[in-house]
Design a protein around this motif. Structure first.
Motif, short mmCIF file in Angstrom:
data_model
loop_
_atom_site.label_atom_id
_atom_site.label_comp_id
_atom_site.label_asym_id
_atom_site.label_seq_id
_atom_site.Cartn_x
_atom_site.Cartn_y
_atom_site.Cartn_z
N VAL A 88 -2.33 9.67 6.50
CA VAL A 88 -1.31 8.62 6.57
C VAL A 88 -0.93 8.42 8.03
N PHE A 89 -1.04 7.18 8.52
CA PHE A 89 -0.73 6.83 9.90
C PHE A 89 -1.81 7.34 10.87
N ALA A 90 -2.98 7.69 10.36
CA ALA A 90 -3.99 8.36 11.18
C ALA A 90 -4.93 7.40 11.90
N MET B 11 -10.07 -2.53 6.53
CA MET B 11 -9.13 -1.86 7.43
C MET B 11 -8.13 -2.83 8.04
N THR B 12 -8.47 -4.12 8.12
CA THR B 12 -7.59 -5.11 8.73
C THR B 12 -6.87 -5.97 7.70
N SER B 13 -7.13 -5.71 6.41
CA SER B 13 -6.46 -6.45 5.34
C SER B 13 -5.08 -5.85 5.08
N ASP B 14 -4.25 -6.57 4.34
CA ASP B 14 -2.95 -6.02 3.96
C ASP B 14 -3.11 -4.72 3.19
N ILE C 291 -1.62 -1.27 4.77
CA ILE C 291 -0.54 -0.54 4.10
C ILE C 291 -0.99 0.88 3.76
N LEU C 292 -2.26 1.05 3.43
CA LEU C 292 -2.81 2.39 3.20
C LEU C 292 -2.79 3.19 4.51
N ASN C 293 -3.24 2.55 5.57
CA ASN C 293 -3.31 3.18 6.90
C ASN C 293 -1.93 3.62 7.36
#
Length: 579
Positions: free
Chosen positions: A447-449, A403-406, A410-412
């Protein structure tokens, strides 16, 4: 982006719902314009347990009632949630109470009930209870035990980590919306557009509907003064859009006061007016005093009184929620809004109208607009904790990494390449029209959640400067949310931020704070809706006298003592710029 997010990070606060919204040690520094995962990133491989074992479902609790991640969890591997599951072996069941979340979690803490596995909180008192009870992991210990190769152990912003340790006695929480100096050294801004965001952005703003301005023949320069804005309200009162009357002023609903007692100031509509009119929680001698006592706060209340008296806004606005605010803005009939712009949806894909901010509305008293901004590393907005009772800690550790990786970020933030975003020649993210729609509909698309992992520094590093007026970081969003800061006297508010539970919950001073806040909420509305100026001024004088009787002087004295200690420690000095 509550509450913080005044959150100058956030929110915000992107508080924001990250319209901002909303506030390191850097081995493996990323280069500007790249999105490389650190070399030591420990992500699940194609042969990982996550892909060969049935997903484990965990409970995820939050006290942020306005956060609505997709529920139930979408197991489709082509969805954002399904991708997270395929990468980590975890899925989640959300528990986000609409109200009294802190009380509910406190009851779980003292009962025999198992705590939620993951807890994302904003209540500092509740966080301290969990830490003191030994119910949540110290993340240093957790990662060293279950994922010793985690990049978070070496590549987490050091100034942010130190701020969390000073606050909590250890690194227990993963903070959202990180935006510290060290974070920006790891992730340098991709452009001046995002550099300005770091310096000046604030969700709290005054903004005007350009289409209605044109219809009424109002020029931008006319909206730079208090008298000009009041005159503009009169000009637009008789106008209609699609047969329905224009709303001259929309305030921030039931949260329009943004009250806190013993803080750095107020938020929302009242706090925006206070800042533009120059109110500070520090007097000319450099002593703390609650901002309700500042003469400029009286002037802010007088402005709202005049607006109400002129029929610029209906008193019913004082009781509506954020959904109603968004719905009003999307009719295209609102001329102006004062408050947390993140609550309006003014840059959503389905929003209507073009909004501008001419700059701070200058007070008729001639005072200078001010902007408090903490230059000390903040601790984000949402803080995520891991219960010591949570099963499959190895998977949770890998989940934190992802969750904290690139790849996870980018998915988040953006969803899927080709559909929701593309990459330009420099590797910077360019959001598509579909991506904007998916982000606006985050509760369904994912997306953006995942706000608890939003990282402002990363976002501003990985994203191309926008050219459209749609989206959380659009040209219009930036104009509305930075123009006031650029034209205000900025002061370092770091020393005004008190330690968590500084006034201990349940103490006399804490109870006095709660009672004063309840009293103020009722009295301020009476002042604004007073029948005439004489009644208004008497109600104001009564309010000041009453809060002093209720113990405000003792609260101020305790905060002032700590404020001066922190000023000495931080090497800062603040004095009232106006009163």
């Amino acid at each position: 982006m509550r509450k913080h997010y005044s959150l100058w990070t956030v929110m915000l606060l992107s508080c924001s719902i990250a319209l901002s919204a909303c506030s390191s040690n850097q081995p493996n520094n990323s280069q500007e314009g790249t999105n490389n995962v650190p070399a030591d990133s420990a992500e699940p491989s194609s042969s990982s347990t996550a892909e060969n074992t049935a997903p484990v479902k965990l409970t995820w609790f939050s006290d942020v009632s306005g956060w609505n991640p997709p529920s139930p969890w979408n197991s489709d591997p082509n969805s954002v949630e399904g991708t997270i599951t395929s990468k980590t072996g975890l899925s989640f069941e959300f528990n986000i109470p609409a109200q009294d979340a802190g009380t509910k979690l406190s009851l779980m803490l003292v009962s025999s009930n198992k705590l939620p596995d993951i807890m994302t909180l904003t209540d500092g008192t509740l966080e301290k209870k969990l830490i003191d009870a030994g119910k949540v992991w110290n993340l240093d210990e957790f990662l060293k035990k279950y994922n010793p190769s985690s990049p978070l152990l070496t590549n987490f912003p050091q100034d942010l980590k130190q701020a969390l340790i000073e606050r909590d006695g250890g690194w227990y929480a993963y903070p959202s919306h990180m935006d510290t100096q060290d974070a920006r050294e790891i992730y340098p801004p991709s452009s001046e557009f995002y550099s300005d965001a770091a310096k000046y952005r604030n969700n709290n703003s005054i903004m005007f509907n350009q289409e209605i301005m044109k219809q009424a023949g109002i020029k931008e320069d006319e909206l730079k003064t208090e008298d000009g804005v009041l005159a503009a309200f009169e000009k637009v009162k008789g106008l209609k859009i699609d047969g329905a009357p224009v709303v001259p002023l929309l305030i921030n609903g039931k949260d329009y006061q943004g009250l806190s007692v013993g803080g750095t100031g107020h938020g929302s509509t009242l706090g925006t007016l206070e800042a533009m009119f120059g109110a500070m929680p520090v007097d000319k001698d450099g002593n703390y005093r609650d901002v309700i006592l500042a003469p400029e706060t009286k002037h802010a209340l007088d402005f709202l009184y005049k607006a109400a008296k002129a029929g610029a806004f209906d008193p019913s606005q004082m009781t509506v929620d954020d959904t109603s605010i968004k719905a009003s803005v999307k009719t295209g009939r609102v001329f102006s809004f004062i408050g947390n712009s993140a609550n309006t949806g003014f840059t959503d894909e389905n929003a209507v109208g073009t909004w501008i901010t001419p700059g701070p509305m200058m007070s008729s008293e001639g005072t200078k607009p001010v902007a408090g901004r903490s230059l000390k590393a903040g601790t984000g907005w949402m803080n995520t904790f891991i219960s010591k009772d949570a099963p499959n800690p190895e998977r949770i550790a890998k989940w934190l990494d992802f969750m904290t990786s690139d790849e996870g970020l980018i998915l988040n933030y953006y969803g899927f390449e080709g559909t929701d975003y593309t990459l330009d020649a420099n590797g910077l993210v360019v959001q598509t029209e579909q991506g904007l729609k998916d982000a606006a509909d985050y509760s369904k698309t994912g997306v953006f959640a995942f706000w608890p992992f939003h990282n402002i520094a990363w976002h501003d590093h990985a994203t191309v400067a926008p050219t459209s007026n749609k989206g959380a970081d659009s040209v219009m969003a930036m104009q509305v949310q930075t123009t006031i800061g650029k034209n205000s006297e900025i002061y370092d508010s770091s020393a005004l931020i008190m330690p968590s539970n500084f006034i201990e919950a349940g103490s006399k001073l804490a109870n006095d704070q709660l009672q004063i806040k309840t009293y103020l909420e009722a009295q301020i509305s009476k002042i604004i809706l007073a029948k005439d100026e004489t009644s208004r001024d008497k109600l104001y004088d009564d309010m000041i006298a009453q809060v002093k009787k209720m113990g405000m002087d003792d609260i101020n004295a305790k905060i002032n003592e700590q404020f001066h200690k922190q000023q000495e420690s931080y090497g800062t000095t603040i004095k009232g710029i106006n009163s």
